[in-house]
Design a protein around this motif. Sequence first.
Motif, PDB file in Angstrom:
ATOM      1  N   ARG A 184     -41.284 -87.288   0.592  1.00  0.00           N
ATOM      2  CA  ARG A 184     -40.833 -87.383   2.066  1.00  0.00           C
ATOM      3  C   ARG A 184     -39.636 -87.414   2.547  1.00  0.00           C
ATOM      4  NH1 ARG A 184     -45.728 -86.356   3.884  1.00  0.00           N
ATOM      5  NH2 ARG A 184     -47.762 -87.331   2.597  1.00  0.00           N
ATOM      6  N   ARG A 185     -38.953 -88.731   2.024  1.00  0.00           N
ATOM      7  CA  ARG A 185     -37.889 -88.231   3.492  1.00  0.00           C
ATOM      8  C   ARG A 185     -36.452 -87.960   3.021  1.00  0.00           C
ATOM      9  NH1 ARG A 185     -38.496 -95.074   4.610  1.00  0.00           N
ATOM     10  NH2 ARG A 185     -40.146 -94.338   5.628  1.00  0.00           N
ATOM     11  N   TRP A 186     -36.580 -86.845   1.956  1.00  0.00           N
ATOM     12  CA  TRP A 186     -35.468 -86.495   1.164  1.00  0.00           C
ATOM     13  C   TRP A 186     -35.238 -84.671   1.992  1.00  0.00           C
ATOM     14  CZ3 TRP A 186     -34.790 -81.326  -2.997  1.00  0.00           C
ATOM     15  CH2 TRP A 186     -33.283 -81.713  -2.794  1.00  0.00           C
ATOM     16  N   ARG A 187     -34.352 -84.948   1.990  1.00  0.00           N
ATOM     17  CA  ARG A 187     -34.268 -83.713   3.249  1.00  0.00           C
ATOM     18  C   ARG A 187     -32.663 -82.431   2.586  1.00  0.00           C
ATOM     19  NH1 ARG A 187     -38.160 -84.760   4.418  1.00  0.00           N
ATOM     20  NH2 ARG A 187     -38.737 -84.345   6.332  1.00  0.00           N
ATOM     21  N   GLY A 188     -31.870 -82.768   1.330  1.00  0.00           N
ATOM     22  CA  GLY A 188     -31.652 -82.399   0.916  1.00  0.00           C
ATOM     23  C   GLY A 188     -29.574 -82.664   0.343  1.00  0.00           C
ATOM     24  N   ALA A 189     -28.830 -82.025  -0.436  1.00  0.00           N
ATOM     25  CA  ALA A 189     -28.046 -83.185  -0.341  1.00  0.00           C
ATOM     26  C   ALA A 189     -26.626 -81.999  -0.098  1.00  0.00           C
ATOM     27  CB  ALA A 189     -28.111 -83.537  -1.934  1.00  0.00           C
ATOM     28  N   ILE A 190     -25.609 -82.392  -0.229  1.00  0.00           N
ATOM     29  CA  ILE A 190     -24.109 -81.743   0.022  1.00  0.00           C
ATOM     30  C   ILE A 190     -23.348 -82.123  -1.522  1.00  0.00           C
ATOM     31  CG2 ILE A 190     -22.391 -81.238   1.561  1.00  0.00           C
ATOM     32  CD1 ILE A 190     -23.957 -82.295   3.459  1.00  0.00           C
ATOM     33  N   LEU A 191     -22.998 -80.734  -2.450  1.00  0.00           N
ATOM     34  CA  LEU A 191     -22.191 -81.052  -3.863  1.00  0.00           C
ATOM     35  C   LEU A 191     -21.284 -80.312  -3.794  1.00  0.00           C
ATOM     36  CD1 LEU A 191     -25.639 -80.719  -5.562  1.00  0.00           C
ATOM     37  CD2 LEU A 191     -24.996 -82.818  -4.851  1.00  0.00           C
ATOM     38  N   PRO A 192     -20.563 -81.334  -4.474  1.00  0.00           N
ATOM     39  CA  PRO A 192     -19.316 -80.849  -4.759  1.00  0.00           C
ATOM     40  C   PRO A 192     -19.120 -79.214  -5.717  1.00  0.00           C
ATOM     41  CG  PRO A 192     -18.908 -82.670  -5.437  1.00  0.00           C
ATOM     42  CD  PRO A 192     -20.477 -82.948  -5.202  1.00  0.00           C
ATOM     43  N   GLU A 193     -18.675 -77.717  -5.853  1.00  0.00           N
ATOM     44  CA  GLU A 193     -19.091 -76.677  -5.949  1.00  0.00           C
ATOM     45  C   GLU A 193     -18.849 -76.478  -7.589  1.00  0.00           C
ATOM     46  OE1 GLU A 193     -15.165 -74.579  -5.419  1.00  0.00           O
ATOM     47  OE2 GLU A 193     -15.908 -73.552  -4.236  1.00  0.00           O
ATOM     48  N   LYS A 194     -18.203 -77.749  -7.808  1.00  0.00           N
ATOM     49  CA  LYS A 194     -18.425 -77.476  -9.546  1.00  0.00           C
ATOM     50  C   LYS A 194     -19.294 -77.798 -10.259  1.00  0.00           C
ATOM     51  CE  LYS A 194     -13.270 -78.082  -9.652  1.00  0.00           C
ATOM     52  NZ  LYS A 194     -12.138 -79.383 -10.288  1.00  0.00           N
ATOM     53  N   THR A 195     -20.233 -78.805  -8.941  1.00  0.00           N
ATOM     54  CA  THR A 195     -21.613 -79.113  -9.499  1.00  0.00           C
ATOM     55  C   THR A 195     -22.246 -78.062  -9.992  1.00  0.00           C
ATOM     56  OG1 THR A 195     -21.616 -80.925  -7.508  1.00  0.00           O
ATOM     57  CG2 THR A 195     -23.847 -80.355  -8.949  1.00  0.00           C
ATOM     58  N   ARG A 196     -23.144 -78.649 -11.903  1.00  0.00           N
ATOM     59  CA  ARG A 196     -23.869 -77.345 -11.803  1.00  0.00           C
ATOM     60  C   ARG A 196     -25.228 -78.191 -12.005  1.00  0.00           C
ATOM     61  NH1 ARG A 196     -21.501 -79.191 -16.455  1.00  0.00           N
ATOM     62  NH2 ARG A 196     -23.061 -80.319 -17.627  1.00  0.00           N
ATOM     63  N   ILE A 197     -26.307 -76.821 -11.277  1.00  0.00           N
ATOM     64  CA  ILE A 197     -27.742 -77.721 -10.504  1.00  0.00           C
ATOM     65  C   ILE A 197     -28.481 -76.832 -11.806  1.00  0.00           C
ATOM     66  CG2 ILE A 197     -29.214 -77.601  -8.359  1.00  0.00           C
ATOM     67  CD1 ILE A 197     -26.379 -77.363  -7.292  1.00  0.00           C
ATOM     68  N   GLY A 198     -29.279 -77.411 -11.923  1.00  0.00           N
ATOM     69  CA  GLY A 198     -30.694 -77.295 -12.997  1.00  0.00           C
ATOM     70  C   GLY A 198     -32.090 -77.312 -11.876  1.00  0.00           C
ATOM     71  N   ILE A 199     -33.051 -76.956 -12.488  1.00  0.00           N
ATOM     72  CA  ILE A 199     -33.631 -76.286 -12.031  1.00  0.00           C
ATOM     73  C   ILE A 199     -35.130 -76.416 -12.986  1.00  0.00           C
ATOM     74  CG2 ILE A 199     -35.832 -76.079  -9.804  1.00  0.00           C
ATOM     75  CD1 ILE A 199     -33.164 -75.554  -8.202  1.00  0.00           C
TER      76      ILE A 199
END
Length: 255
Positions: A184-199
């Motif tokens: 409920r309280r997670w509103r997102g994240a700011i990440l370094p552009e080198k980050t690999r994001i998987g979903i």
Amino acid sequence: MTTRALVASPTPPAQIAAEELRATYDWVPIDQADEIVALGGDGFMLQTLHAMLETRRMVPVFGMNLGTVGFLMNDWRLERLDDRLAKARPFRVSPLSMTATTVDGETFLLPAINEVSLLRETRQTAKLEVTVNDRIVLPELVCDGILVATPAGSTAYNLSAQGPILPLGSALLALTPISPFRPRRWRGAILPEKTRIGIRVLEADKRPVSAVADQREVREVASVEVEIDHNRDLTLLFDPEHALDDRITMEQFIA
């Protein structure tokens, strides 16, 4: 001598302006141009940039707004175009690369300049597992969807989803949930552009999810990987008094 090509949206205002420019200045075909002048709105600018990504011929683009918002565009003026282009400030835009795998095992590799978004396809909420650099950071996000936005795209869908505005050149990405229910309280994240994001889509058969790279959609995805693609950087040109970084900064003060 710098050669220039002219492209225009099919809308009447853009076509009328294009005729005026063709009668006033010299132009060459796109494949011979050192710069491109694009007439239209933000949607047409994205279309122009995507066309360059597909041909892998990257030249600077100077847009003039003959659409609605025109966030990525300069003001429309017929006069002194040569002088404006000579003084224009370049801004690099690094696109995202989305690798989407469907539940049937098909793989799609698509670029995105603004954002990659995952959205539920039915009334069922989506359940997503989120990884950052192969580390699971959210074992189960229950939501309508999630998006990854570049600084250039942070004032578009990302801002509407209550995501942060990222300054151009900040080398950051915004990871923003869309209507999150749990956590409920997670509103997102700011990440370094080198980050690999998987979903990874949990219960993909019961809770189908689509993935959209800007305006190109892949239905019924099982997993998506997103990262910056510096091999296909794009360059936008802006009038010094109307630069994109200034516009992004000022968006933070608009009520």
